[in-house]
Enzyme design. Structure first.
Site, PDB file in Angstrom:
ATOM      1  N   SER A 137       0.834  -1.210   0.000  1.00 27.55           N
ATOM      2  CA  SER A 137       0.000   0.000   0.000  1.00 27.55           C
ATOM      3  C   SER A 137       0.865   1.254   0.000  1.00 27.55           C
ATOM      4  CB  SER A 137      -0.879   0.031   1.253  1.00 27.55           C
ATOM      5  OG  SER A 137      -1.825  -0.993   1.210  1.00 27.55           O
ATOM      6  N   GLY A 163      -5.659  -3.984  -7.790  1.00 28.51           N
ATOM      7  CA  GLY A 163      -6.820  -3.145  -7.493  1.00 28.51           C
ATOM      8  C   GLY A 163      -6.397  -1.794  -6.936  1.00 28.51           C
ATOM      9  N   ASP A 168      -7.062  -7.789   4.599  1.00 19.40           N
ATOM     10  CA  ASP A 168      -6.354  -8.740   3.729  1.00 19.40           C
ATOM     11  C   ASP A 168      -5.873  -9.981   4.476  1.00 19.40           C
ATOM     12  OD1 ASP A 168      -6.703  -7.110   1.521  1.00 19.40           O
ATOM     13  OD2 ASP A 168      -4.852  -5.994   1.888  1.00 19.40           O
TER      14      ASP A 168
HETATM   15  C1  S3P Z   1      -5.649  -1.264   0.079  1.00 22.52           C
HETATM   16  C2  S3P Z   1      -6.883  -1.246   0.657  1.00 22.52           C
HETATM   17  C3  S3P Z   1      -7.695  -2.448   0.888  1.00 22.52           C
HETATM   18  C4  S3P Z   1      -6.890  -3.732   0.705  1.00 22.52           C
HETATM   19  C5  S3P Z   1      -5.964  -3.669  -0.459  1.00 22.52           C
HETATM   20  C6  S3P Z   1      -5.002  -2.510  -0.338  1.00 22.52           C
HETATM   21  C7  S3P Z   1      -4.945   0.017  -0.113  1.00 22.52           C
HETATM   22  O1  S3P Z   1      -8.781  -2.441   0.010  1.00 22.52           O
HETATM   23  O2  S3P Z   1      -7.748  -4.838   0.577  1.00 22.52           O
HETATM   24  O3  S3P Z   1      -5.215  -4.871  -0.567  1.00 22.52           O
HETATM   25  O4  S3P Z   1      -3.720   0.004  -0.361  1.00 22.52           O
HETATM   26  O5  S3P Z   1      -5.595   1.059  -0.028  1.00 22.52           O
HETATM   27  P1  S3P Z   1     -10.132  -1.614   0.377  1.00 22.52           P
HETATM   28  O6  S3P Z   1      -9.697  -0.291   0.841  1.00 22.52           O
HETATM   29  O7  S3P Z   1     -10.944  -1.510  -0.866  1.00 22.52           O
HETATM   30  O8  S3P Z   1     -10.806  -2.429   1.446  1.00 22.52           O
END
Ligand code: S3P
Length: 448
Positions: A23, A95, A324
């Site tokens: 992140s 994502g 996660d």
């Molecule tokens: C993340 C936020 C999370 C997490 C993803 C990384 C981020 O998703 O599941 O692996 O770096 O902001 P969500 O914020 O959609 O729950």
């Protein structure tokens, strides 16, 4: 696509560092790109997901280069300074990369086409399209708001006050990053706080950000748009979500002692460690310190006798701080004595795979009793090693792959996953690091 197999290990031992936080790595690259000057990032995660973000930024005119292993330099172009890319941005499995970039691009006045792998193309992007369209961007996506899609950034963006329907750091971050090149104040009101790396990183680069906690547990974040961000060096802490795998493996193999240094302990990320301690795990936290605005520490995990972990109820309120980590927590629960009930897991259905289904399927194949009850996952441990002895589909989901390899390290019989390559998205050389601790993870039909 090549498979991996893990089998029962004697005690694990070692002193390691986890790979850089995924992140924070994405955010360091993106916010460094919006600053004026040269940012040096140390400890950047060199996994596939983060490399996609680096490549996307490079395709939009940002100078991004690797200096040495884990050390990257970003020549920022300033807020609003990205240039139209000549071709489609392929965000791979990421994502976070895709959603945060959609936010940044929402307030750059050109059109970008984005796609991803089969997993990313199944995931909902409408949750980002909705707020950024309110700011003036246009998004044209496949049915269900999915990728491939095109973002046409607003030439004259308008600031918004936005309340995301779910506690999601990705939605919050996309809106805040769109707010960077928007005049006035952009506000996000979160129902429950999600990871705050974007806020911490924006402040680190000099943005003006006001954060207010509501008495109902909500959090209101207001960014003043069009700041002049200045380049700053960043040290990326170890990823708690990655440290979870060697950490839990050590807890499950009796006699193990594994220390992981420099692990990020941001309270909005550290829910797994608190939950494991509630289950009776022997985890000690030492050398707590602050690095680049983020708390870090050295964690030591000690494996107890079989059945020494206890099943517990994990409340929905803990989900944002360990979203996660449910696949690996479910594996730990399979070795515990008693039932573990994990609540508030609706979001797991839209991760790299439908994780609720993937966990339940994999555990059942490994001989563990478990059930999905609405948005809860129930795992029944009997204090014994689970049988294992199964082939589990990774479903393009790195965390499913690593979780079941950890199960195989401590189960009666080996566990195989059909695709080990997906692990590179977040944990390059996972098998090498685990084997260095004494595990035995091998390529199916070869050596790891
Ligand atoms: C993340 C936020 C999370 C997490 C993803 C990384 C981020 O998703 O599941 O692996 O770096 O902001 P969500 O914020 O959609 O729950």
């Amino acid at each position: 696509m090549s498979g991996l197999s893990s089998r029962s290990a004697r005690n694990l031992a070692g002193d390691i560092r986890a790979p850089g936080d995924k992140s924070i790595s994405h955010r360091a690259l993106m916010i460094g790109a919006m600053a004026v000057g040269e940012t040096t990032i140390s400890g950047l995660l060199e996994g596939e997901d983060v490399r996609r973000t680096a490549a996307a930024l490079a395709a939009m005119g940002v100078g991004v280069s690797q200096q040495e292993s884990g050390v990257w330099r970003v020549q920022g172009v300033g807020v609003g300074g990205l240039a139209e890319p000549a071709s489609v941005l392929d965000m791979g499995n990421s994502g976070t990369g895709a959603r945060l970039l959609m936010g940044m691009l929402a307030t750059h006045p050109f059109t970008v086409h984005m796609t991803g792998d089969e997993s990313l193309c199944r995931r909902p992007m409408g949750r980002i399209a909705e707020p950024i369209e309110r700011m003036g961007a246009q998004v044209i996506a496949r049915d269900g708001g999915r990728m491939p899609l095109a973002v046409r950034g607003a030439a004259d963006p308008v600031p918004i006050i936005y309340q995301p329907p779910v506690a999601s750091a990705q939605i919050k971050s996309a809106v805040l990053l769109a707010g960077l090149n928007t005049p006035g104040q952009t506000t996000v009101i979160e129902p429950r706080p999600s990871r705050d790396h974007t806020e911490l990183m924006l402040r680190h680069f000099g943005a003006e950000l006001e954060i207010d906690e509501g008495s109902d547990g909500s959090r209101r974040i207001t960014l003043t748009g069009q700041p002049e961000l200045s380049a700053r060096d960043v040290t990326v802490p170890g990823d708690p979500s990655s440290a979870a795998f060697p950490g839990v493996a050590a807890l499950l193999v009796p006699g193990s002692v594994v220390t992981i240094r420099g692990v990020g302990l941001n309270p909005l990320r550290a829910g797994l460690f608190a939950t494991l301690i509630d289950m009776g795990a022997d985890i000690t936290i030492g050398a707590q310190r602050i690095e680049a605005g983020e708390p870090v520490g050295d964690l030591t995990f000690r494996g107890g006798a079989p059945g020494s972990l206890r099943g517990i109820d994990v409340p929905a309120s803990r989900a944002p701080s360990m979203i996660d980590e449910y696949p690996i927590l479910a594996v730990a629960a399979a070795f515990a004595t008693g039932t573990t009930r994990m609540h508030g897991l609706a979001e797991l259905r839209v991760k790299e795979s439908d994780r609720l289904a993937a966990i339940a399927r994999g555990l059942s194949l490994c001989g563990v009793k478990c059930a999905i009850e609405q948005d809860s996952l129930v795992v029944e441990g009997n204090g014994q090693k689970p049988p294992g002895g199964a082939l589990v589909a990774a479903e393009l989901d790195h965390r499913i792959a690593m979780s079941f390899l950890v199960l195989g390290i401590a189960a009666e019989r080996p566990v195989e996953i059909d695709d080990g390559e997906t692990i590179d998205t977040s944990f390059p050389d996972f098998a090498g690091l685990m084997n260095g601790l004494g595990a035995s993870i091998t390529e199916v039909g070869g050596n790891a």
